[in-house]
Design an enzyme around this catalytic site. Sequence first.
Site, short mmCIF file in Angstrom:
data_model
loop_
_atom_site.label_atom_id
_atom_site.label_comp_id
_atom_site.label_asym_id
_atom_site.label_seq_id
_atom_site.Cartn_x
_atom_site.Cartn_y
_atom_site.Cartn_z
N SER A 206 0.82 -1.22 0.00
CA SER A 206 0.00 0.00 0.00
C SER A 206 0.85 1.27 0.00
O SER A 206 1.97 1.28 0.53
CB SER A 206 -0.87 -0.01 1.26
OG SER A 206 -1.42 1.27 1.49
N TYR B 271 -1.59 0.55 10.09
CA TYR B 271 -1.90 -0.09 8.81
C TYR B 271 -0.70 0.04 7.85
O TYR B 271 -0.22 -0.96 7.30
CB TYR B 271 -3.16 0.54 8.19
CG TYR B 271 -3.41 0.10 6.77
CD1 TYR B 271 -3.99 -1.14 6.50
CD2 TYR B 271 -3.05 0.91 5.68
CE1 TYR B 271 -4.20 -1.55 5.18
CE2 TYR B 271 -3.27 0.50 4.37
CZ TYR B 271 -3.85 -0.72 4.13
OH TYR B 271 -4.05 -1.13 2.84
N LYS C 81 -17.27 -2.37 1.77
CA LYS C 81 -16.24 -1.85 2.68
C LYS C 81 -16.80 -0.76 3.60
O LYS C 81 -16.10 -0.30 4.49
CB LYS C 81 -15.07 -1.28 1.88
CG LYS C 81 -14.26 -2.33 1.17
CD LYS C 81 -13.10 -1.72 0.41
CE LYS C 81 -12.02 -1.26 1.35
NZ LYS C 81 -10.82 -0.78 0.61
N1 LIG Z 1 -8.65 -0.30 -1.74
C1 LIG Z 1 -7.53 0.43 -1.67
O1 LIG Z 1 -7.55 1.65 -1.94
C2 LIG Z 1 -6.22 -0.21 -1.29
C3 LIG Z 1 -5.06 0.59 -1.30
C4 LIG Z 1 -3.86 0.03 -0.94
C5 LIG Z 1 -3.78 -1.31 -0.62
N2 LIG Z 1 -4.91 -2.07 -0.60
C6 LIG Z 1 -4.79 -3.50 -0.23
O2 LIG Z 1 -5.46 -4.28 -1.19
C7 LIG Z 1 -5.97 -5.47 -0.57
C8 LIG Z 1 -7.45 -5.61 -0.88
O3 LIG Z 1 -8.13 -4.50 -0.31
P1 LIG Z 1 -9.65 -4.16 -0.65
O4 LIG Z 1 -9.72 -2.70 -0.89
O5 LIG Z 1 -10.15 -5.10 -1.67
O6 LIG Z 1 -10.35 -4.42 0.77
P2 LIG Z 1 -11.49 -5.42 1.23
O7 LIG Z 1 -11.68 -5.13 2.68
O8 LIG Z 1 -12.67 -5.32 0.34
O9 LIG Z 1 -10.83 -6.84 1.02
C9 LIG Z 1 -10.12 -7.54 2.02
C10 LIG Z 1 -10.65 -8.97 2.06
O10 LIG Z 1 -9.86 -9.72 2.98
C11 LIG Z 1 -10.73 -10.49 3.79
N3 LIG Z 1 -10.05 -10.73 5.07
C12 LIG Z 1 -9.74 -9.80 6.02
N4 LIG Z 1 -9.11 -10.39 7.04
C13 LIG Z 1 -9.02 -11.71 6.74
C14 LIG Z 1 -8.48 -12.83 7.41
N5 LIG Z 1 -7.90 -12.70 8.62
N6 LIG Z 1 -8.55 -14.04 6.81
C15 LIG Z 1 -9.14 -14.19 5.60
N7 LIG Z 1 -9.68 -13.15 4.93
C16 LIG Z 1 -9.61 -11.92 5.48
C17 LIG Z 1 -11.99 -9.65 3.92
O11 LIG Z 1 -13.14 -10.40 4.30
C18 LIG Z 1 -12.10 -9.07 2.52
O12 LIG Z 1 -12.82 -9.91 1.67
C19 LIG Z 1 -5.66 -5.33 0.91
O13 LIG Z 1 -4.47 -6.04 1.19
C20 LIG Z 1 -5.44 -3.85 1.09
O14 LIG Z 1 -4.60 -3.57 2.19
C21 LIG Z 1 -6.14 -1.55 -0.92
#
Ligand SMILES: NC(=O)c1ccc[n+]([C@@H]2O[C@H](COP(=O)([O-])OP(=O)(O)OC[C@H]3O[C@@H](n4cnc5c(N)ncnc54)[C@H](O)[C@@H]3O)[C@@H](O)[C@H]2O)c1
Length: 305
Positions: A117, A140, A179
Amino acid sequence: MRILVTGGAGFIGSNLAFALQDTYPSAEIFILDNFSSGHFKNLIGFRGEVITGDITSEELWDYLKAHFSFDAVFHQAAITDTTVTDQWVMMKTNADSLRHILDSALEWGAKVIYASSAGVYGNTEPPMKEESGLEPENIYGFSKLMMDRIALYYMKNHPEIQIVGLRYFNVYGPRESYKGKSASMIYQLAVKMMHGQKPRIFKWGEQRRDFVYVKDVVQANLLALEKNVSGIFNIATGEARSFNEIIEILNRELGTNFETEYFDCPYDFYQEFTKADISKAKELLGYRPQFSLEEGIRDYLRFIK
Ligand SMILES: NC(=O)c1ccc[n+]([C@@H]2O[C@H](COP(=O)([O-])OP(=O)(O)OC[C@H]3O[C@@H](n4cnc5c(N)ncnc54)[C@H](O)[C@@H]3O)[C@@H](O)[C@H]2O)c1
């Protein structure tokens, strides 16, 4: 090819799972999720299987090692609410789990592509480059920086598998609604304005972010799978745009003329200005973002409507 997508019920993971099933129709695709912020409705139309489990569980990884073998793991699962302050839970879930995944990948001989991230850069001077400005301001961002350190250790000591870290900037697009308050500002503002309400943002809306459309993030993941490469890459557009600009674009696209209401930012940590240097991803992955903020919002509004 057999592929595991952790966090596949979430926003980015579900978009990726659909793109994988379209791009590789004969691949077997498995999703691993605990449904903490993901939702089954993100997976309507997904033809693969779901493994319900927690990425922090060593027994789960032992079970997967004993019963499965994967060629590639796309690791998206994480605590994604950046306002969570429980350091133990954040570190256990986001950082330590990556060791279980990499150890399993070593047994399988699998390529690992994981989500890092822009949070690793905190409020350091833009444009952010992969090797510098690593000063996260919240747990985070710190947990994501520790994922990168773990990955770099495995890259150095286990060159037999490929590992790619993708540092996403601010991602927006279809399937992020579950989310809740962690969904992008683009989604929150669009929904408010479509309900006839004035957009509300932190004073004075001139904070600038590198907003990247989820289709470009998916593109980067697919390139990471195809290219013979390991490393950590910024995934963004390379352009910083303000919250005021988002509202201008939404007003234009929705045919509305809402005035903006400004209020004080309640967080002592808030990224004021992010902008990525994406030259490394361009050069080594062949990544080329396809969506400007205007094009991404236009494409996304069709879905939200
Ligand atoms: N959306 C953004 O802007 C953004 C930016 C930078 C990084 N990220 C990274 O991208 C990835 C996906 O993020 P997203 O935006 O799709 O978020 P999201 O919250 O929609 O997806 C995360 C998923 O992980 C699952 N999860 C959480 N904890 C878990 C656990 N302990 N065991 C199994 N499953 C688990 C959740 O149920 C969810 O389906 C993450 O690693 C996040 O840190 C996202």
